[in-house]
Design an enzyme around this catalytic site. Sequence first.
Site, PDB file in Angstrom:
ATOM      1  N   LYS A  75       1.305  -1.196  -0.174  1.00 13.27           N
ATOM      2  CA  LYS A  75       0.122   0.020  -0.009  1.00 13.27           C
ATOM      3  C   LYS A  75       0.637   1.257  -0.557  1.00 13.27           C
ATOM      4  O   LYS A  75       0.649   2.334  -0.972  1.00 13.27           O
ATOM      5  CB  LYS A  75      -1.066   0.152   1.809  1.00 13.27           C
ATOM      6  CG  LYS A  75      -1.820   1.080   1.246  1.00 13.27           C
ATOM      7  CD  LYS A  75      -2.659   0.922   2.439  1.00 13.27           C
ATOM      8  CE  LYS A  75      -3.266   2.798   2.487  1.00 13.27           C
ATOM      9  NZ  LYS A  75      -4.142   2.162   3.770  1.00 13.27           N
ATOM     10  N   HIS A 102     -10.010 -31.449 -33.693  1.00 13.16           N
ATOM     11  CA  HIS A 102     -10.759 -29.895 -33.474  1.00 13.16           C
ATOM     12  C   HIS A 102     -11.623 -30.889 -32.459  1.00 13.16           C
ATOM     13  O   HIS A 102     -13.173 -30.565 -33.211  1.00 13.16           O
ATOM     14  CB  HIS A 102     -11.281 -29.497 -34.887  1.00 13.16           C
ATOM     15  CG  HIS A 102     -10.533 -29.483 -36.499  1.00 13.16           C
ATOM     16  ND1 HIS A 102      -9.241 -27.664 -36.003  1.00 13.16           N
ATOM     17  CD2 HIS A 102     -10.333 -29.708 -37.460  1.00 13.16           C
ATOM     18  CE1 HIS A 102      -8.620 -27.999 -36.768  1.00 13.16           C
ATOM     19  NE2 HIS A 102      -9.057 -28.550 -36.941  1.00 13.16           N
TER      20      HIS A 102
END
Length: 514
Positions: free
Chosen positions: A136, A274
């Site tokens: 922070k 596929h």
Amino acid sequence: MTKRALISVSDKTGIVAFAEKLRELGWEIISTGGTKTALDATGVTTIAIDDVTGFPEMMDGRVKTLHPKIHGGLLARRDLDTHVSAMKNHDISPIDLVVVNLYPFKETILKPNVTYVDAVENIDIGGPSMLRSAAKNHASVTVVVDPTDYEVVLTELAENGDTTYDTRQKLAAKVFRHTAAYDALIAEYFTAQVGEVKPEKLTLTYELKQPMRYGENPQQDADFYEAALPTDYSISQAKQLNGKELSFNNIRDADAAIRIIRDFSLPTVVALKHMNPCGIGTAETIETAWDYAYEADPVSIFGGIVVLNREVDAATAEKMHPIFLEIIIAPSYSDEALAILTNKKKNLRILELNFAQQKASETQKEVTGVLGGLLVQDQDTTVELQDTWEIVTKRQPTAVEVEALEFAWRSVKYVKSNGIIITNHHQTLGVGPGQTNRVASVKIAIEQAADRLEGAVLGSDAFFPFADNVEEIAKAGIKAIIQPGGSVRDQDAIDEADKHGIAMVFTGVRHFRH
């Protein structure tokens, strides 16, 4: 003013060298517990956390850094006089660098016989608090959670006396990712412990496994992330023995292939293209299973993916070698087979996978991204065999047809909807995947099976909405069908089947795959 670092790490990789360099640069080092012991043993002078806080470590180490003299030193803004005055009034010294990594919660819960008590004791409280305080206040404080960042920090300190704001900001971002992932694992563990199946917050965390050259298409950027708690039976955990790096489409296809083969216990080979199976073969030996899978569709297998659920032997490898394949996946390979497969095939991706963990993989949830959200569901791992069937036609299937219908029903589950498959008892013959109407899928499968329809059966992943499907099947001479049932027009399909002397089985369960 002498700068201060606070170092407290469970992963001590590189920490001694890092601390030695800090001391050479004139830094003071505050340390705790095992980290202090390790540094003191190598002659790196450190200040005990007790000497900073005025309180001893207590409660088996649960309380040691949660103190204003620590967090005040981390959180105080150096650019605010009120903060600076507060530090002076309360005898708080600023801390300019924090090097912390956390209790090994992940490593603990991955242990085979971990107890709940051990898991709880390895939840770090002070570590994340210090990291978050430092992150922070990254305007003034450098925070390091990853040993790979030691070098850049030391380089900047040596050259400039401080790290750059850009570096501090990036390190702070990494800290918040790290603590978020850490908390996500804890949340996942506790959610499972209490049996919550629909949590109001879904906390998932993944780790970068592989940056990809591109995604489905070259214009799409992509990356491969692995679950923080790995699944042994998964492509991310497969050992690559040969070939190029896996692509985005490779990974998706390979994942589909290893899902399919879980449903088969006999020696089985699945060929996939596929995301759809183009050939499945089952036999008494893996070599014969390969023959069946290849013969199912020798055209589509070109450039496809093959998964085998037995060790690949030399005879099977000899048959696979002339075919252009993208990937081969198996539990193991004989030395001879590996030599055959890799001969003049430097690009062929050969993967070794832990098939013993197939069952464990079935409990993992499926997560599908949609715009603005996620869909989460169980995997479709149900296998309905003949004791749950309902034979709805006048004609009963023969014993041979029953065996073929079972094979078809296992196989059609993995064909994209609308999905149709034609098989005998050991081999797929025709696959009709992903059409926008079911009769089109039927026609494609029949066309592919063409001259191999004698004794064949047909499986449909969902019910027939109209009798025209059965009419097409009858024209092809197929005499047995397996499907879920459940249409308002089921009777029309049954009547059409009876008209042509076709046996029809309802399973009561559909297997859509979108």
